[in-house]
Design an enzyme around this catalytic site. Structure first.
Site, PDB file in Angstrom:
ATOM      1  N   ASP A 125      -6.215  -9.076   4.641  1.00  0.00           N
ATOM      2  CA  ASP A 125      -7.198  -8.892   5.713  1.00  0.00           C
ATOM      3  C   ASP A 125      -8.198  -7.812   5.328  1.00  0.00           C
ATOM      4  O   ASP A 125      -9.399  -7.970   5.538  1.00  0.00           O
ATOM      5  CB  ASP A 125      -6.519  -8.551   7.049  1.00  0.00           C
ATOM      6  CG  ASP A 125      -5.512  -7.419   6.927  1.00  0.00           C
ATOM      7  OD1 ASP A 125      -5.034  -7.157   5.803  1.00  0.00           O
ATOM      8  OD2 ASP A 125      -5.191  -6.789   7.947  1.00  0.00           O
ATOM      9  N   ASP A 149      -8.680  -1.142   2.112  1.00  0.00           N
ATOM     10  CA  ASP A 149      -9.102   0.145   2.665  1.00  0.00           C
ATOM     11  C   ASP A 149      -9.184   1.125   1.487  1.00  0.00           C
ATOM     12  O   ASP A 149     -10.202   1.181   0.791  1.00  0.00           O
ATOM     13  CB  ASP A 149      -8.058   0.553   3.712  1.00  0.00           C
ATOM     14  CG  ASP A 149      -8.582   1.530   4.726  1.00  0.00           C
ATOM     15  OD1 ASP A 149      -9.213   2.504   4.301  1.00  0.00           O
ATOM     16  OD2 ASP A 149      -8.369   1.342   5.928  1.00  0.00           O
ATOM     17  N   VAL A 185     -11.185  -0.066  12.545  1.00  0.00           N
ATOM     18  CA  VAL A 185     -11.420  -1.430  13.015  1.00  0.00           C
ATOM     19  C   VAL A 185     -10.110  -2.123  13.365  1.00  0.00           C
ATOM     20  O   VAL A 185      -9.069  -1.873  12.765  1.00  0.00           O
ATOM     21  CB  VAL A 185     -12.201  -2.283  11.991  1.00  0.00           C
ATOM     22  CG1 VAL A 185     -13.620  -1.782  11.867  1.00  0.00           C
ATOM     23  CG2 VAL A 185     -11.516  -2.314  10.636  1.00  0.00           C
ATOM     24  N   ARG A 239      -4.047  -7.276  17.169  1.00  0.00           N
ATOM     25  CA  ARG A 239      -4.051  -8.267  16.081  1.00  0.00           C
ATOM     26  C   ARG A 239      -4.575  -9.614  16.566  1.00  0.00           C
ATOM     27  O   ARG A 239      -5.142 -10.386  15.808  1.00  0.00           O
ATOM     28  CB  ARG A 239      -2.627  -8.463  15.535  1.00  0.00           C
ATOM     29  CG  ARG A 239      -2.043  -7.265  14.796  1.00  0.00           C
ATOM     30  CD  ARG A 239      -0.785  -7.692  14.050  1.00  0.00           C
ATOM     31  NE  ARG A 239       0.066  -6.590  13.668  1.00  0.00           N
ATOM     32  CZ  ARG A 239      -0.057  -5.851  12.552  1.00  0.00           C
ATOM     33  NH1 ARG A 239      -1.040  -6.119  11.712  1.00  0.00           N
ATOM     34  NH2 ARG A 239       0.770  -4.876  12.279  1.00  0.00           N
TER      35      ARG A 239
HETATM   36  C1  PRP Z   1      -3.117  -2.872   5.936  1.00  0.00           C
HETATM   37  C2  PRP Z   1      -3.769  -4.103   5.321  1.00  0.00           C
HETATM   38  C3  PRP Z   1      -3.531  -3.903   3.846  1.00  0.00           C
HETATM   39  C4  PRP Z   1      -3.512  -2.403   3.698  1.00  0.00           C
HETATM   40  C5  PRP Z   1      -4.813  -1.945   3.136  1.00  0.00           C
HETATM   41  O1  PRP Z   1      -1.760  -3.107   6.102  1.00  0.00           O
HETATM   42  O2  PRP Z   1      -3.208  -5.291   5.802  1.00  0.00           O
HETATM   43  O3  PRP Z   1      -2.299  -4.472   3.440  1.00  0.00           O
HETATM   44  O4  PRP Z   1      -3.328  -1.829   4.994  1.00  0.00           O
HETATM   45  O5  PRP Z   1      -4.842  -0.548   3.031  1.00  0.00           O
HETATM   46  P1  PRP Z   1      -5.056   0.194   1.648  1.00  0.00           P
HETATM   47  O6  PRP Z   1      -6.160  -0.497   0.923  1.00  0.00           O
HETATM   48  O7  PRP Z   1      -5.436   1.605   2.078  1.00  0.00           O
HETATM   49  O8  PRP Z   1      -3.781   0.189   0.882  1.00  0.00           O
HETATM   50  P2  PRP Z   1      -0.800  -2.122   6.904  1.00  0.00           P
HETATM   51  O9  PRP Z   1      -0.075  -1.238   5.947  1.00  0.00           O
HETATM   52  O10 PRP Z   1      -1.574  -1.437   8.001  1.00  0.00           O
HETATM   53  O11 PRP Z   1       0.271  -3.121   7.518  1.00  0.00           O
HETATM   54  P3  PRP Z   1       0.029  -4.420   8.442  1.00  0.00           P
HETATM   55  O12 PRP Z   1      -0.670  -5.462   7.602  1.00  0.00           O
HETATM   56  O13 PRP Z   1       1.408  -4.838   8.836  1.00  0.00           O
HETATM   57  O14 PRP Z   1      -0.811  -3.997   9.627  1.00  0.00           O
END
Ligand code: PRP
Length: 183
Positions: free
Chosen positions: A104, A107, A157, A169
């Site tokens: 998704d 970051d 976001v 979500r």
């Molecule tokens: C979010 C997203 C990515 C990750 C990106 O997952 O889905 O996997 O963070 O962040 P980064 O580039 O800083 O590593 P999260 O760990 O929030 O878990 P989730 O998908 O269960 O919400």
């Protein structure tokens, strides 16, 4: 959930449901072309990638297989430590597979950086990344992402798979969360 249902919890709608669907169809057309004649394994990273996976996969014309990985960051006490723990591993053997990781959001890039290295060690024939969103200003490592939906500002976001405390979500758009919700 529509943005209008929770208007006071959002400050801005960054990407609408329609823009997301249009972009995923565009990316799917490129993926269909690039992987023509190849057996593709889509790997979704739980939980955020569930919506992207569902819509991207259905926009593809060719056959694909799907698998899921659940990871969480740990160490140094912060989410963005870059040290990743596998909570659910793949069911598939990646040897000689053409793997397309579906995310998704990118970051900091640390999760994907770790995943790419991990998958490379499993003998995949190729590994590419498709991410709906990317925050260039938050990058701590550069990720070679072949299929990117939208570059967005470094803001909090939610929606379309992205959560705050496991909520939002199911919001159809991607929107900026109002500070009063999380502060
Ligand atoms: C979010 C997203 C990515 C990750 C990106 O997952 O889905 O996997 O963070 O962040 P980064 O580039 O800083 O590593 P999260 O760990 O929030 O878990 P989730 O998908 O269960 O919400």
């Amino acid at each position: 959930m529509e943005s209008s249902d929770i208007r006071d919890e959002l400050t801005d709608i960054l990407v609408t449901e329609k823009e997301i669907q249009d972009k995923l169809r565009e990316l799917a057309a490129r993926i269909d072309e690039d992987y023509a004649g190849k057996d593709v394994l889509l790997v979704g990273v739980l939980k955020g990638a569930v919506m992207v996976m569902a819509d991207l996969a259905r926009s593809l014309c060719g056959h694909v297989q799907m698998d899921w990985m659940a990871v969480s960051s740990y160490g140094a006490g912060t989410k963005s430590s870059g040290v990743v723990q596998i909570r659910k591993d793949l069911d598939s053997d990646l040897t000689n597979r053409h793997v397309l990781i579906v995310e998704d959001i990118i970051d900091s890039g640390l999760t994907l950086s770790w995943l790419l290295e991990n998958f490379e060690s499993r003998g995949a024939a190729s590994i590419e990344v498709c991410a709906l969103l990317r925050k260039p200003d938050a990058a701590k490592v550069q990720i070679d992402c072949k299929y990117v939906g939208f570059d967005i500002p470094n803001e909090f976001v939610v929606g379309y798979g992205l959560d705050f405390a496991e909520r939002y979500r199911n919001l159809r758009d991607v929107a900026v969360l109002a500070p009063h919700v999380y502060s």
